[in-house]
Design a protein around this motif. Structure first.
Motif, short mmCIF file in Angstrom:
data_model
loop_
_atom_site.label_atom_id
_atom_site.label_comp_id
_atom_site.label_asym_id
_atom_site.label_seq_id
_atom_site.Cartn_x
_atom_site.Cartn_y
_atom_site.Cartn_z
N GLN A 69 -6.51 3.82 -11.58
CA GLN A 69 -6.00 3.01 -12.73
C GLN A 69 -6.92 2.11 -13.28
O GLN A 69 -7.07 1.70 -14.43
CB GLN A 69 -4.79 2.24 -11.92
CG GLN A 69 -3.28 3.16 -12.25
CD GLN A 69 -2.12 2.46 -11.59
OE1 GLN A 69 -2.57 1.18 -10.85
NE2 GLN A 69 -1.33 3.20 -11.44
N GLN B 20 -4.82 4.77 -2.66
CA GLN B 20 -5.87 4.16 -2.95
C GLN B 20 -6.45 4.88 -4.30
O GLN B 20 -7.16 4.43 -5.10
CB GLN B 20 -6.89 3.99 -1.93
CG GLN B 20 -7.49 5.52 -1.40
CD GLN B 20 -8.42 5.41 -0.07
OE1 GLN B 20 -8.61 4.49 0.40
NE2 GLN B 20 -8.61 6.56 0.17
N TYR C 289 -4.87 3.76 -7.24
CA TYR C 289 -5.17 2.46 -7.72
C TYR C 289 -6.40 2.23 -8.44
O TYR C 289 -6.63 1.65 -9.27
CB TYR C 289 -5.20 1.60 -6.42
CG TYR C 289 -5.82 0.34 -6.37
CD1 TYR C 289 -5.09 -0.87 -7.48
CD2 TYR C 289 -6.97 -0.37 -5.98
CE1 TYR C 289 -5.78 -2.06 -7.66
CE2 TYR C 289 -7.69 -1.46 -6.09
CZ TYR C 289 -7.08 -2.45 -7.14
OH TYR C 289 -7.65 -3.79 -7.00
N ILE C 290 -7.67 3.07 -7.75
CA ILE C 290 -8.85 2.97 -8.25
C ILE C 290 -8.90 3.76 -9.53
O ILE C 290 -9.54 3.38 -10.64
CB ILE C 290 -10.05 3.78 -7.28
CG1 ILE C 290 -9.79 3.12 -5.89
CG2 ILE C 290 -11.20 3.93 -7.84
CD1 ILE C 290 -10.46 2.02 -5.78
#
Lengths: 212, 291
Positions: free
Chosen positions: B31, B25, B28-29
């Motif tokens: 990025q 997570q 992802y965040i």
């Protein structure tokens, strides 16, 4: 750095690639009177610091004022800077302190947001647990929408979590440096960061689903 | 519930890998956030850039915040600082000694904090009481005033005394500042004496005043009815009695004084005779005896 003594003993100016130098070296050069060093330093950090203020304060003109004030402070207090400390830590400490001074009521506001954030998060969690396929769904969404959702969710994040998150992502500081800037415990900062990422992930998932 | 759940989830992640970056997570965040940075609108304007760089340029050119320059200047300053402070201290001490030399040579035995003048004045007053006092005694039984003794201290004497003390070193220079105050006190005393003198003279003024009033009253009566004998109205009678009383008292107090005929003319025959009898007897009588 910029002056080199040749064999004949005459000092000759040597072109220095400031872009290759570290922040700390550039700062020392600036203190010695090299303007180009500061220029390179400014170009390197201007975007991150500007965004830091923009994300923290909804009022853009106020954010710009604070941004300028912090750079002025850097210029004025350059002689006080010690090379042992990381420049980004020093810079964002100045920025954070200025922010606190300017918007003292943020602490009060943050409590309100925090309570709201918690309820939001609860909702997010509940919904996330109800729909286990949501993560996959979010991943399939367009990148642009997710980025926009991130910006919105960042605004809803509790203040302490937002501080930690922005220092991590914008300034690229480690958890240890974040703890120094925020004058907080290392573990507390680490915990805040985890919550921040988790809340953002859930919030983005919700937002993206709403958009769809 | 949420916290417990998320915490438990995070703790499990924490156990597996302590690094935040390893979390999916987080990646992802992160990025997503890095992608948001690409927005060109989220950069300071050129105007802001220019102003900041101009400020830096100005500081580099004109200001002395640069480490090397400030250090050199500080070194120069710190080199002379102890000598300068020593010289200043010596100057200060010598200045104090010169101005307060008398005090250091012969310090006063007692220091009177509140009013250094008063005890000195008391001492001088007691001296002058014996030698140079001027007594004005007034025995006014009618006004129930006790005899008073007023001591007059000429200002010139006091001044010379004080200056003499200063020159002889008995008094500090600071005491000379109190001399004007001493003069003021002497002046006040003089005024008091003048007031008392006036008070002594006052009976004559009062007698004269009553006599004038009586005169005007009798004149009114005669104008009103020229055929009626004068001194018949109540006012005139009262004034006559008052005038007689005052003259009588004055005569008792000052037996050597002579009452003018203009006063006798205003009194009745009986009253005039009484006053004249005091003169004849040539000794003071009380009012009661005469009655």
């Amino acid at each position: 750095l910029s002056v080199k003594v040749n064999k004949t003993g005459v000092a000759a100016a040597v072109p220095v690639n400031y872009l290759e130098q570290s922040d700390e070296v550039l700062m020392q050069c600036f203190v010695q009177g090299e303007f180009q060093a500061f220029e390179a330093l400014y170009q390197r950090h201007k975007g991150a610091l500007y965004r830091y203020f923009m994300r923290q304060i909804p009022n853009h003109s106020l954010a710009e004022d604070l941004y300028q004030e912090v750079w002025s402070k850097v210029i004025v207090s350059a002689a006080k800077y010690k090379a042992e400390a990381k420049f980004t830590t020093w810079l964002y400490t100045l920025a954070y302190n200025r922010l606190i001074d300017e918007v003292r009521h943020l602490s009060v506001v943050s409590k309100v947001i925090e309570s709201e954030g918690q309820t939001d998060s609860e909702d997010c969690t509940e919904k996330a647990t109800i729909n286990p396929q949501e993560d996959e769904q979010a991943e399939t969404l367009s990148h642009h929408r997710a980025v926009e959702a991130l910006k919105l969710c960042l605004g809803k994040l509790p203040q302490a979590q937002k501080d930690s998150f922005l220092l991590k992502e914008e300034a690229g500081l480690s958890v240890k440096d974040i703890a120094v800037v925020l004058n907080a415990n290392f573990e507390a900062c680490k915990s805040r960061l985890r919550y921040a990422y988790e809340n953002l992930r859930q919030c983005i998932a919700l937002k993206v689903r709403d958009i769809l | 519930m949420y916290r417990a759940k998320s915490k438990g989830h995070l703790m499990s992640q924490d156990d597996k890998d302590d690094q935040l970056e390893s979390l999916d997570q987080v990646k992802y965040i992160s990025q997503l956030y890095q992608a948001s940075k690409l927005n060109p609108h989220e950069m300071p304007t050129k105007k802001i850039d220019k102003s900041i760089l101009a400020l830096a340029k100005e500081r580099v050119k004109h200001d002395d915040f640069l480490a090397g320059k400030t250090n050199a200047r500080d070194k120069k300053r710190s080199k002379w600082r102890p000598y300068l402070s020593l010289a200043a201290s010596v100057c200060l001490v010598s200045l104090v000694f010169i101005t307060q030399r008398q005090y250091f040579i012969d310090p006063p035995k007692t220091l009177i904090a509140d009013n250094p003048l008063e005890p000195e004045m008391m001492r001088m007053a007691s001296q002058s009481k014996e030698t140079r006092s001027e007594e004005i005694q007034h025995d006014d039984t009618q006004d129930d005033e006790q005899p008073e003794t007023i001591v007059l201290e000429p200002s010139s004497n006091l001044l010379t005394d004080r200056r003499g003390m200063v020159s002889s070193g008995k008094s500090s220079l600071a005491d000379t500042q109190s001399v004007p105050r001493q003069e003021f006190l002497v002046k006040q005393k003089k005024q008091q004496v003048e007031k008392r003198k006036k008070r002594l003279v006052d009976p004559l003024f009062e007698i004269d005043k009553v006599a004038k009033q009586l005169q005007s009253e009798t004149a009114k009566d005669s104008k009103h009815d020229r055929f009626v004998a004068p001194l018949t109205t109540e006012n005139t009678a009262v004034l006559q009695t008052l005038l007689f009383d005052k003259l009588f008292q004055y005569k008792l107090d000052h037996p050597e004084s002579v009452i003018g005929n203009e006063y006798y003319q205003l009194l009745t025959e009986q009253q005039t005779n009484q006053l004249l009898s005091i003169n004849k007897e040539n000794k003071p009588k009380t009012k009661k005896d005469i009655k």
